[in-house]
Write an enzyme that holds these catalytic residues in place. Structure first.
Site, mmCIF file in Angstrom:
data_model
loop_
_atom_site.group_PDB
_atom_site.id
_atom_site.type_symbol
_atom_site.label_atom_id
_atom_site.label_comp_id
_atom_site.label_asym_id
_atom_site.label_seq_id
_atom_site.Cartn_x
_atom_site.Cartn_y
_atom_site.Cartn_z
ATOM 1 N N HIS A 59 89.197 31.060 26.929
ATOM 2 C CA HIS A 59 88.276 31.564 25.909
ATOM 3 C C HIS A 59 88.816 32.804 25.208
ATOM 4 O O HIS A 59 88.111 33.418 24.406
ATOM 5 C CB HIS A 59 86.904 31.852 26.526
ATOM 6 C CG HIS A 59 86.098 30.621 26.772
ATOM 7 N ND1 HIS A 59 84.817 30.650 27.276
ATOM 8 C CD2 HIS A 59 86.402 29.306 26.589
ATOM 9 C CE1 HIS A 59 84.369 29.405 27.386
ATOM 10 N NE2 HIS A 59 85.308 28.574 26.978
ATOM 11 N N THR A 60 90.043 33.156 25.502
ATOM 12 C CA THR A 60 90.719 34.154 24.676
ATOM 13 C C THR A 60 91.040 33.545 23.315
ATOM 14 O O THR A 60 91.419 34.253 22.379
ATOM 15 C CB THR A 60 92.012 34.649 25.356
ATOM 16 O OG1 THR A 60 92.524 35.765 24.631
ATOM 17 C CG2 THR A 60 93.085 33.570 25.403
ATOM 18 N N ASN A 107 79.712 17.481 24.689
ATOM 19 C CA ASN A 107 80.837 17.111 23.823
ATOM 20 C C ASN A 107 80.447 16.913 22.362
ATOM 21 O O ASN A 107 81.240 17.185 21.453
ATOM 22 C CB ASN A 107 81.486 15.811 24.329
ATOM 23 C CG ASN A 107 82.090 15.941 25.708
ATOM 24 O OD1 ASN A 107 82.563 17.017 26.081
ATOM 25 N ND2 ASN A 107 82.089 14.866 26.475
ATOM 26 N N HIS A 154 87.729 18.900 29.256
ATOM 27 C CA HIS A 154 86.560 18.029 29.216
ATOM 28 C C HIS A 154 86.915 16.596 29.624
ATOM 29 O O HIS A 154 86.024 15.850 30.070
ATOM 30 C CB HIS A 154 85.925 18.046 27.828
ATOM 31 C CG HIS A 154 85.035 19.231 27.604
ATOM 32 N ND1 HIS A 154 83.741 19.131 27.145
ATOM 33 C CD2 HIS A 154 85.251 20.558 27.801
ATOM 34 C CE1 HIS A 154 83.207 20.341 27.056
ATOM 35 N NE2 HIS A 154 84.099 21.219 27.441
ATOM 36 N N ARG A 173 90.747 22.625 25.456
ATOM 37 C CA ARG A 173 89.383 22.266 25.864
ATOM 38 C C ARG A 173 89.227 20.755 26.005
ATOM 39 O O ARG A 173 88.519 20.266 26.901
ATOM 40 C CB ARG A 173 88.389 22.809 24.836
ATOM 41 C CG ARG A 173 86.929 22.641 25.208
ATOM 42 C CD ARG A 173 86.061 23.517 24.323
ATOM 43 N NE ARG A 173 84.653 23.423 24.688
ATOM 44 C CZ ARG A 173 83.759 22.698 24.007
ATOM 45 N NH1 ARG A 173 84.140 22.038 22.928
ATOM 46 N NH2 ARG A 173 82.497 22.659 24.390
#
Length: 325
Positions: A199-200, A100, A72, A68
């Protein structure tokens, strides 16, 4: 002195050719390469891999956080490590931007990897490249796919909390908005669905999914909503965590997509990927063919890692990732 006939034309042609050659060379220099550090720091990748494995072995959730963090970073000003910069007289940090703040993690893991690399090759490898490599190594550490990381990024000398607020996807985004956000970064709808599959892994805070589980909508499984309500009350406990994948939250697999088909996506921005729209078929494919998902995820990560990198003499190689030299 007069030029001989045709000389002016020849000079123009030469000037045009020279300009094209310069542009071509600039383009060459702008290309990232998997062998960028082979001579200048041959042990860099192995050093980072050891550091990331250690961090993930201490906390499995860190794998999701590092993937992530790369995401981002790349969605704001490109993959330039701008997200790592802390507030200073000259920097307004992206860390404090709403998408964030209190959410993005793993800064200290990148700092540790950077310090290990600095010991063997001072001032050679950028923080931006370390973030990109760390994401790949984090995936591998939890049985996810591997990919060849293109290298040669340099670190930004600026940060933009305003772009972080405007460009990063929101957990409340609808499908069209998500597709648009990713398209603006050169990523297709298929890339978007594949990358969402990260997102697993990982967890989300209660405030990000409260509206979804209390909405009594027809796009959420009632039993799933009831389960999530146990630790996420209608008010309060905003920071309480829940796994994004209820089944195997610490393993990189395709259960995330199976969950979506059962209306068990935790975030609204997850479930919209399978809600009667244009991406339903991709979700269905990934739910049935994990190899296809992993392959597409790896390809999309490479593509994402190539968003507007600083190369050549642009930017700098930071000695400490959180501060300008």
């Amino acid at each position: 002195m007069a030029l001989p006939p045709g000389a002016a034309t020849s000079s123009c042609r030469f000037a045009i050719f020279s300009s094209m050659l310069v542009l071509f060379c600039m383009s060459c220099h702008a290309q990232l390469s998997s062998t960028f550090y082979d001579e200048s720091c041959p042990d860099a990748l192995a050093t980072i891999r050891t550091s990331i494995r250690t961090a993930v072995s201490r906390e499995r959730r860190m794998a999701a956080s590092l993937i992530r963090l790369h995401f981002h970073d790349c969605f704001v000003q490109g993959c330039d490590a701008s997200i790592l910069l802390e507030n200073s007289d000259s920097i307004s940090s992206e860390r404090d931007a709403p998408p964030n703040n209190g959410s993005v993690r793993g800064y200290e893991v990148i700092d540790d990897a950077k310090s290990q690399v600095e010991k063997i090759c001072p001032g050679v490898m950028s923080c931006a490249d370390i973030v990109a490599v760390a994401a790949r190594d984090a995936s591998v550490a939890v049985s996810g796919p591997s990919w060849t990381v293109k290298l040669g990024r340099r670190d930004s000398t600026t940060a933009s909390p305003s772009l972080a607020s405007s460009d990063l996807p929101s957990f409340l985004d609808g499908l069209n908005k998500l597709v648009s956000r990713f398209a603006s970064k050169g990523l297709s709808a298929r890339d978007m669905v594949a990358l969402s599959g990260a997102h697993t892994l990982g967890q989300a805070q209660c405030f990000t999914f409260r509206n979804r589980i209390y909405s009594n909508g027809n796009n959420i499984d009632a039993g799933f909503a009831s389960t999530r309500k146990r630790r996420c009350p209608a008010s309060g406990s905003d920071a309480t965590l829940a796994p994004l994948d209820l089944v195997t939250p610490n393993s990189f697999d395709n259960n995330y997509f199976k969950n979506l088909m059962q209306k068990k996506g935790l975030l609204e921005s997850d479930q919209v990927l399978f809600s009667g729209g244009s991406t339903d078929s991709i979700v269905s494919e990934y739910s049935k063919t994990p190899a296809s998902f992993k392959s597409d995820f790896a390809a999309a990560m490479v593509k994402m890692g190539n968003i507007s990198p600083l190369t050549g003499s642009s930017g700098q190689i930071r000695k400490i990732c959180s501060a300008l030299n």
